[in-house]
Design an enzyme around this catalytic site. Structure first.
Site, short mmCIF file in Angstrom:
data_model
loop_
_atom_site.label_atom_id
_atom_site.label_comp_id
_atom_site.label_asym_id
_atom_site.label_seq_id
_atom_site.Cartn_x
_atom_site.Cartn_y
_atom_site.Cartn_z
N GLN B 223 -39.74 -32.66 6.85
CA GLN B 223 -39.51 -32.41 8.27
C GLN B 223 -40.59 -33.06 9.13
OE1 GLN B 223 -38.33 -27.94 6.93
NE2 GLN B 223 -38.64 -28.14 9.13
N ARG B 373 -37.35 -20.87 9.77
CA ARG B 373 -36.58 -20.83 11.01
C ARG B 373 -37.16 -19.82 12.00
NH1 ARG B 373 -30.13 -21.98 11.45
NH2 ARG B 373 -30.21 -22.49 13.64
N CYS B 374 -38.47 -19.88 12.13
CA CYS B 374 -39.13 -19.05 13.14
C CYS B 374 -40.45 -19.69 13.44
CB CYS B 374 -39.26 -17.62 12.67
SG CYS B 374 -40.86 -17.08 12.11
N GLU B 743 -34.42 -21.20 16.65
CA GLU B 743 -34.91 -20.12 15.81
C GLU B 743 -34.72 -18.74 16.42
OE1 GLU B 743 -38.25 -22.81 13.66
OE2 GLU B 743 -38.77 -21.82 15.50
#
Lengths: 167, 792
Positions: B223, B373-374, B743
């Protein structure tokens, strides 16, 4: 020890030397160089490798390449024709039913068979029908919409709107 | 309805444009790492430890090397010769690439087998004989600090315990004072369990070192390709791999969710082997390896307290965290934030006293934990504050929606200084919750709940009104390994008015090829269809720290707007030259400059760009290109109001989500369709830990559900039909007023679901349920409160 086999994929013949233990998904991806079908697990749980074998959806990681000889194999690469995209491809695109795209080919192949057998499925039938395919990105809402849209398209019915709906 | 400034044809912000990237994915033409095939490529498989904690007595590779096609077996001792057996983690801890003497968790990499095919590499892996001397592992983080606990990281000089770090924020004394004098205090111990991102594509790479040109090309599931390039250069510069000789290519990524930020040992081994052999090395982990060895997420044990008045005013919160990091802290947080942005946990409420502290410990579990995802531990914080808010409402006898309305920070009070040091940029929490309540008919549901209870049926309504903090981040505070967390965009417009733009971020499904094009279309009026977006190749894209923590729109999205504005300034000069007027006489509308009061005298952006190459003013630099590195002045603070309705079967304890309404506020919306898609996906990743997912270990350190057979990623059947909407409160400091959103749903959904389930059975005396709330867990809790005794 290898065995010479010929696989018929999307109508084209691919002759290859494979070990008898080679999984069909590896033969499709590596020997036939059709990399649209993917591998997402090692327990036949995710469905990313789903293809059609003689019209039936199958997880190609559960089948040996040598078992698939003489059968008609269809993968995502064979969905579109000279006339254009298959309705399921249009359905996924217009309904934003994919994010990263990794599970998409398997899901579309599964949906093709689902609609073949049940041209007018309910939401519940769609959800159960694709429950062998995991998607980590979309939350499934739009995959359900895509399959509903494709159902309408394939039957020549009025097409549902593909604009997002908000509360 | 979102109002758009541009026509549908231009397709700027606010249009639900269909995605440009879809064409290749729906036709099987995506290019993921496992699709990369290079001449002479060898395959790598990894031998992993069956034990959670053991001495390695010997590794015998004889049988493996005897297999025709097995080329090499690499161990920690081999890497030690080059100083590559350990590597730094992003948190300045250290992690073994391959062990030389001790394994620290089950499934840890022990040796690598290189062979001419995938199957032969697996054969070789099975044939490597490793002799272990198992030791008793430390699995319980609470026991990790016991005096008799073995010191796991004896590699660290002078280490005498398993403590990693202590962190605290807020005013301890002031908070204690409020608690001492409060009418009401509620307190709850809760565990945010260890889970896994489980992107459907696992991790992998093809490392290709060319001995002639001395260049490394690294195709990998990352990523953050630029950051990885720098890390490789820092680790391997001493053997000649300097940064200009490294090209990291992050091709299509099959889901990231934070799991593809860290550097895993497999990548490093593949690079090392390619460097030594000159052959391209492919390593693709299988699903079980991915679940068992790659960075986990969460695993916070939180003791949460809230103090307030008896009429329901929140006055203070106090959180104490024990963080289980496994054998090394391999989190992927900004370096000054060991607990990530956990300090957002004072939530959406107006009060002035808070204190939070955390201690991290080593155990014999896999290392991590990543920000799944946060935006770095926000999920844990939001779970704590939203559970406590409900418990407090219950204690003071107030409706949880009413209590939230009474405690929200008011819209006119932004920017708002939180007691833990954040400056919330904007929000309208009342409007969001009201919209969610109206959409779901909240008051009607409360009536129905009473009626159903009278019939012995359980209906639960749960609310979560959260504030997120995303877009890391301002360079005075945010860096990873010292590199500041700005991000970049470079726009080149060709003579015919079509463009290519490149970014330091990397989409993993977020739709950047569409949304970035829309931002540029908004600013320049070039149709988004004619703007090509590229990311993920460090040889061509400008430097940036990548995509995670909902940072792409707040940072690179802003950079795109700023670079486009530089071009618009240039366009104005050219237009003035072409129209023979002064710049002050020109006005802009998307796609053209025209003369004030004489709109028929105009030049389109295409005409202007053409002139930049063919007829530019004297003294002006030719061409039409701009680059911008955007350093955000603040983070963005998206928010949401989620309401979940559950039905619980009073006999089987089966839990069914009847409805779930999510109202998000991410400021100005670039593409409503994509935002909604992000919310749908995030909500499903929110119901997952709330009801289904948890990585479970036994006392001996064995993982009990390390495959997709046992680890329940929700299917279409477990996922409800989500209903979503939005309010729009622009980020005042952001060039396009946007906030991150990807998120928010993962962060906001779990407490809404748990609050609903607790609400369904609250009248039976249940105050709290630990996630994942499974039917069996609920059954046991109902048994504990005597429910089944009463009914039988």
């Amino acid at each position: 020890m290898t065995k010479k086999i010929t696989l018929k994929i999307n109508g084209a013949e691919h002759t290859m030397e494979v070990e008898p233990r080679m999984l069909l998904i590896h033969a499709i991806r590596e020997n036939a160089s059709l990399t649209g079908s993917h591998i997402g697990c090692d327990t036949s749980s995710c469905g990313a490798c789903t293809v059609l074998i003689d019209g039936k959806s199958a997880k190609s990681c559960t089948i040996l390449a040598v078992q698939a000889q003489g059968k008609e194999i269809a993968t995502v690469e064979g969905l579109a024709t000279a006339e254009g995209l298959h309705p399921i491809q249009e359905g996924f695109h217009l309904n934003h039913a994919l994010h990263c795209g990794f599970c998409t080919p398997g899901l579309m192949m599964r949906a093709v068979e689902l609609l073949e057998k049940n041209p007018n499925p309910t939401e519940d039938e769609i959800r159960w029908g694709i429950s062998g395919n995991l998607c980590r990105c979309t939350g499934y809402n739009n995959i359900v919409s895509a399959i509903q849209w494709t159902s309408a398209k394939m039957q020549g019915k009025e097409l549902p709107s593909t604009e997002p709906k908000f509360v | 309805m979102i109002k758009c400034k541009t026509s549908k044809e231009i397709g700027g912000m606010g249009h639900s444009k269909k995605r440009k990237e879809d064409a290749r994915f729906i036709q099987g033409k995506g290019n993921y790492v496992d699709d990369v095939k290079l001449p002479g490529m060898l395959y790598m498989d990894i031998v992993r430890s069956p034990y959670a904690y053991a001495k390695i007595k010997s590794i015998d590779a004889t049988a493996a090397l005897a297999i025709p096609g097995v080329v090499a077996v690499v161990t920690g001792k081999d890497l030690e010769k080059y100083g590559l057996h350990w590597m730094p983690t992003l948190m300045s801890d250290t992690q073994m690439v391959l062990p030389t003497d001790t394994v620290m968790y089950q499934a840890q990499e022990v040796a690598a087998v290189i062979a001419t095919s995938r199957y032969l590499a697996r054969d070789g892996k099975e044939a490597v004989m490793v002799d272990y001397e198992p030791m008793k592992p430390v699995m319980d983080p609470f026991k990790a600090l016991d005096e008799d606990a073995p010191v796991l990281r004896s590699d660290q000089e002078g280490k005498t315990d398993n403590h990693i770090w202590h962190w605290e924020v807020g005013d301890k004394e002031k908070t204690a004072n409020v608690f001492d004098n409060a009418d009401v205090v509620v307190k709850q111990q809760m565990h945010i369990p260890r889970i896994h991102v489980a992107s459907i594509e696992t991790c992998g790479c093809v490392a290709s070192y060319d001995k002639v040109t001395n260049h490394l090309t690294m195709y990998m599931t990352t990523q953050a390709p630029h950051a990885i390039r720098t890390v490789i250069a820092l680790v391997a510069g001493h053997v000649g791999l300097t940064e200009e000789k490294i090209r990291v290519i992050s091709p299509d990524i099959g889901g990231g969710f934070g799991g593809k930020v860290p550097v895993y040992p497999g990548y490093v081994i593949a690079i090392a082997v390619s460097f030594l052999t000159g052959a391209p090395i492919k390593w693709i982990e299988d699903r079980s390896e991915n679940l068992q060895a790659d960075s986990f997420a969460r695993d916070y044990h939180i003791t949460a307290e809230m103090a307030g008045t008896k009429d329901g005013k929140i006055q203070a919160t106090r959180f104490k965290v024990l963080a289980d990091h496994g054998y090394t802290d391999a989190s992927a947080n900004p370096s000054k934030f060991p607990t990530g942005l956990f300090s957002i946990g004072t939530g959406s409420y107006d009060y002035g006293a808070a204190y939070m502290e955390a201690d991290a410990v080593y155990t014999n579990k896999p290392p991590g934990g990543v920000a799944y995802r946060c935006s770095f531990r926000v999920t844990e914080a939001v779970h704590a504050i939203e559970r406590m808010t409900d418990m407090f409402a219950k204690k003071v006898g107030k409706d949880p929606a009413q209590l939230r309305m009474e405690n929200f920070i008011k819209k006119e009070d932004f920017p708002w200084a939180s007691p833990t040091g954040w400056s919330y940029d904007s929000g309208d929490y009342h409007a969001g919750l009201q919209k969610a309540m109206d959409a779901i008919d909240y008051h009607g549901l409360r009536k129905e709940q009473i009626e159903m209870r009278a019939e012995g049926k359980f209906l639960g309504i749960g609310i979560s009104t959260f504030t997120e903090v995303v877009g890391a981040g301002p360079s005075q505070d945010f860096d990873i390994l010292g590199i500041k967390m700005f991000d970049s965009a470079e726009i080149r417009v060709h003579p015919t008015g079509k463009a290519i733009a490149r970014f330091g971020t990397k989409s993993q499904g977020q739709g950047h090829e569409t949304t970035y094009a829309q931002i540029i279309a908004e600013e320049l009026g070039i149709p988004m269809e004619h703007i090509q977006i590229e990311e993920g190749d460090t040889d061509t894209a400008p430097y940036g720290l990548g995509t995670y923590a909902s940072r792409s729109t707040p940072t690179a999205g802003a950079a795109a707007a700023m670079a486009a504005r530089k071009l618009r300034d240039k366009a104005k000069k050219i237009a003035a030259h072409l129209l023979e007027v002064s710049e002050q006489d020109l006005e802009w509308e998307p796609g053209k400059f025209f003369v004030k009061g004489a709109p028929e005298k105009s030049k389109t952006i295409q005409e202007i760009v053409f002139a930049a190459y063919t007829n530019h003013p004297e003294g002006m630099e030719g061409g039409f290109e701009a680059t911008h590195y955007y350093d955000p002045p603040n983070l963005t603070f998206p928010s949401g109001a989620y309401i979940c309705v559950v039905e619980v079967d009073a006999e089987t304890c089966d839990i069914k989500v009847r409805r779930f309404v999510a109202i998000d506020d991410c400021g100005n919306i670039i593409n409503p369709m994509i935002v909604q898609g992000q919310v749908h996906g995030g909500l499903t990743q929110g119901i997952a830990p709330a009801m289904y997912e948890e990585l479970i270990y036994d006392d001996s350190g064995n993982i009990l559900n390390g495959t997709f057979m046992d680890y329940l990623v929700p299917t279409a059947v477990e996922s409800p039909s989500w209903e979503t909407g939005h309010t729009v409160t622009p980020a005042p400091h952001h060039p396009i007023g946007a906030k991150g959103v990807g998120e928010s749903p993962t962060v906001g959904a779990p407490p809404a679901i748990v609050n609903a389930i607790v609400d369904a059975v609250a009248h039976l005396g249940i105050k709290h349920l630990e996630i994942p709330v499974t039917p069996f867990k609920l059954f046991k809790e109902l048994q504990n409160v005597g429910y089944f005794k009463k009914t039988t």
